[in-house]
Write a protein that holds these residues in place. Structure first.
Motif, PDB file in Angstrom:
ATOM      1  N   UNK A   1      -5.616   3.295  -0.274  1.00  0.00           N
ATOM      2  CA  UNK A   1      -6.805   4.126  -0.421  1.00  0.00           C
ATOM      3  C   UNK A   1      -6.995   4.998   0.804  1.00  0.00           C
ATOM      4  N   UNK A   2      -7.666   6.120   0.614  1.00  0.00           N
ATOM      5  CA  UNK A   2      -8.004   7.002   1.727  1.00  0.00           C
ATOM      6  C   UNK A   2      -6.788   7.501   2.470  1.00  0.00           C
ATOM      7  N   UNK A   3      -6.816   7.368   3.803  1.00  0.00           N
ATOM      8  CA  UNK A   3      -5.726   7.863   4.642  1.00  0.00           C
ATOM      9  C   UNK A   3      -4.729   6.764   4.999  1.00  0.00           C
ATOM     10  N   UNK A   4      -4.597   5.767   4.147  1.00  0.00           N
ATOM     11  CA  UNK A   4      -3.678   4.664   4.426  1.00  0.00           C
ATOM     12  C   UNK A   4      -2.306   4.913   3.804  1.00  0.00           C
ATOM     13  N   UNK A   5      -1.313   4.265   4.403  1.00  0.00           N
ATOM     14  CA  UNK A   5       0.082   4.421   3.998  1.00  0.00           C
ATOM     15  C   UNK A   5       0.711   3.041   3.889  1.00  0.00           C
ATOM     16  N   UNK A   6       1.517   2.805   2.858  1.00  0.00           N
ATOM     17  CA  UNK A   6       2.286   1.568   2.745  1.00  0.00           C
ATOM     18  C   UNK A   6       3.701   1.867   3.221  1.00  0.00           C
ATOM     19  N   UNK A   7       4.162   1.078   4.196  1.00  0.00           N
ATOM     20  CA  UNK A   7       5.458   1.302   4.827  1.00  0.00           C
ATOM     21  C   UNK A   7       6.309   0.048   4.683  1.00  0.00           C
ATOM     22  N   UNK A   8       7.576   0.225   4.291  1.00  0.00           N
ATOM     23  CA  UNK A   8       8.537  -0.877   4.314  1.00  0.00           C
ATOM     24  C   UNK A   8       9.161  -0.874   5.700  1.00  0.00           C
ATOM     25  N   UNK A   9       8.960  -1.974   6.424  1.00  0.00           N
ATOM     26  CA  UNK A   9       9.446  -2.045   7.798  1.00  0.00           C
ATOM     27  C   UNK A   9      10.884  -2.525   7.834  1.00  0.00           C
TER      28      UNK A   9
ATOM     29  N   UNK B   1      -8.854  15.844   3.226  1.00  0.00           N
ATOM     30  CA  UNK B   1      -7.727  16.377   4.001  1.00  0.00           C
ATOM     31  C   UNK B   1      -6.434  15.809   3.421  1.00  0.00           C
ATOM     32  N   UNK B   2      -5.463  16.661   3.100  1.00  0.00           N
ATOM     33  CA  UNK B   2      -4.215  16.166   2.510  1.00  0.00           C
ATOM     34  C   UNK B   2      -3.412  15.338   3.508  1.00  0.00           C
ATOM     35  N   UNK B   3      -2.550  14.471   2.992  1.00  0.00           N
ATOM     36  CA  UNK B   3      -1.708  13.615   3.820  1.00  0.00           C
ATOM     37  C   UNK B   3      -0.535  14.424   4.381  1.00  0.00           C
ATOM     38  N   UNK B   4      -0.136  14.115   5.605  1.00  0.00           N
ATOM     39  CA  UNK B   4       0.993  14.785   6.242  1.00  0.00           C
ATOM     40  C   UNK B   4       2.321  14.137   5.873  1.00  0.00           C
ATOM     41  N   UNK B   5       2.287  12.875   5.454  1.00  0.00           N
ATOM     42  CA  UNK B   5       3.524  12.170   5.087  1.00  0.00           C
ATOM     43  C   UNK B   5       3.598  12.043   3.574  1.00  0.00           C
TER      44      UNK B   5
ATOM     45  N   UNK C   1       9.439   1.338  13.061  1.00  0.00           N
ATOM     46  CA  UNK C   1      10.084   2.320  12.209  1.00  0.00           C
ATOM     47  C   UNK C   1      10.061   1.804  10.777  1.00  0.00           C
ATOM     48  N   UNK C   2       9.883   2.711   9.818  1.00  0.00           N
ATOM     49  CA  UNK C   2       9.885   2.285   8.433  1.00  0.00           C
ATOM     50  C   UNK C   2       9.945   3.466   7.482  1.00  0.00           C
ATOM     51  N   UNK C   3       9.974   3.117   6.192  1.00  0.00           N
ATOM     52  CA  UNK C   3      10.043   4.120   5.129  1.00  0.00           C
ATOM     53  C   UNK C   3       8.744   4.064   4.330  1.00  0.00           C
ATOM     54  N   UNK C   4       8.153   5.216   4.086  1.00  0.00           N
ATOM     55  CA  UNK C   4       6.891   5.306   3.346  1.00  0.00           C
ATOM     56  C   UNK C   4       7.144   5.005   1.868  1.00  0.00           C
ATOM     57  N   UNK C   5       6.426   4.013   1.328  1.00  0.00           N
ATOM     58  CA  UNK C   5       6.545   3.653  -0.085  1.00  0.00           C
ATOM     59  C   UNK C   5       5.408   4.224  -0.927  1.00  0.00           C
ATOM     60  N   UNK C   6       4.216   4.378  -0.325  1.00  0.00           N
ATOM     61  CA  UNK C   6       3.059   4.896  -1.060  1.00  0.00           C
ATOM     62  C   UNK C   6       2.078   5.502  -0.070  1.00  0.00           C
ATOM     63  N   UNK C   7       1.349   6.513  -0.503  1.00  0.00           N
ATOM     64  CA  UNK C   7       0.331   7.151   0.340  1.00  0.00           C
ATOM     65  C   UNK C   7      -0.985   7.232  -0.429  1.00  0.00           C
ATOM     66  N   UNK C   8      -2.075   7.186   0.326  1.00  0.00           N
ATOM     67  CA  UNK C   8      -3.396   7.326  -0.275  1.00  0.00           C
ATOM     68  C   UNK C   8      -3.712   8.783  -0.573  1.00  0.00           C
ATOM     69  N   UNK C   9      -4.911   9.019  -1.046  1.00  0.00           N
ATOM     70  CA  UNK C   9      -5.322  10.361  -1.449  1.00  0.00           C
ATOM     71  C   UNK C   9      -5.653  11.288  -0.304  1.00  0.00           C
ATOM     72  N   UNK C  10      -5.880  10.743   0.890  1.00  0.00           N
ATOM     73  CA  UNK C  10      -6.217  11.566   2.050  1.00  0.00           C
ATOM     74  C   UNK C  10      -7.563  11.171   2.622  1.00  0.00           C
ATOM     75  N   UNK C  11      -7.858  11.661   3.805  1.00  0.00           N
ATOM     76  CA  UNK C  11      -9.102  11.336   4.491  1.00  0.00           C
ATOM     77  C   UNK C  11     -10.233  12.217   3.977  1.00  0.00           C
TER      78      UNK C  11
END
Length: 94
Positions: free
Chosen positions: A5-13, A54-58, A36-46
Motif C-alpha cells: 500500500x501507499x509508497x511501499x515496495x516488496x523486494x526479494x532479497x 506521487x507516482x513511484x520511481x521504481x 540489494x534485491x529485486x522489486x516484486x510489487x509496488x504500491x500506488x504511490x505516496x
C-alpha cells in the motif's frame, strides 16, 4: 503475493553466502543484512497533502540498492521478502 500500500515496495532479497572467502561458516546472527534485491510489487504511490498521488520511481523487475536496516522482513513461499518504503531505496542498479 503481497500487494503493498501507499509508497511501499516488496523486494526479494538476495541471501549472502553462509561461508566467508577463507572458508569459515558464519552463524545466522553474524550475517550482514542484504542491501540489494529485486522489486516484486509496488504500491500506488505516496498521497501528498494536496490529495494528489506521487507516482513511484521504481517498477516491478528493477534491481535496487536500499538502506541497510530498513523495512520489515517476511517469508512467503520460501522466499525472503522485505517490505520497504520508497524513501529507503538508494538507487536502481543497471
Amino acid at each position: 503475493m503481497i500487494k503493498p500500500l501507499g509508497e511501499r515496495i516488496v523486494v526479494e532479497v538476495k541471501e549472502k553466502a553462509a561461508k566467508t572467502e577463507s572458508g569459515l561458516f558464519l552463524p545466522e546472527t553474524a550475517k550482514e543484512k542484504p542491501q540489494e534485491g529485486v522489486v516484486l510489487a509496488v504500491g500506488g504511490g505516496k498521497v501528498l497533502e494536496s490529495g494528489a498521488v506521487a507516482p513511484m520511481d521504481v517498477k516491478v523487475g528493477d534491481k535496487i540498492l536500499f538502506a541497510k536496516y530498513s523495512g520489515n522482513e517476511v517469508k512467503i513461499d520460501d522466499k525472503n521478502l522485505l517490505i520497504i518504503r520508497q524513501s529507503d531505496v538508494l538507487g536502481i542498479l543497471d
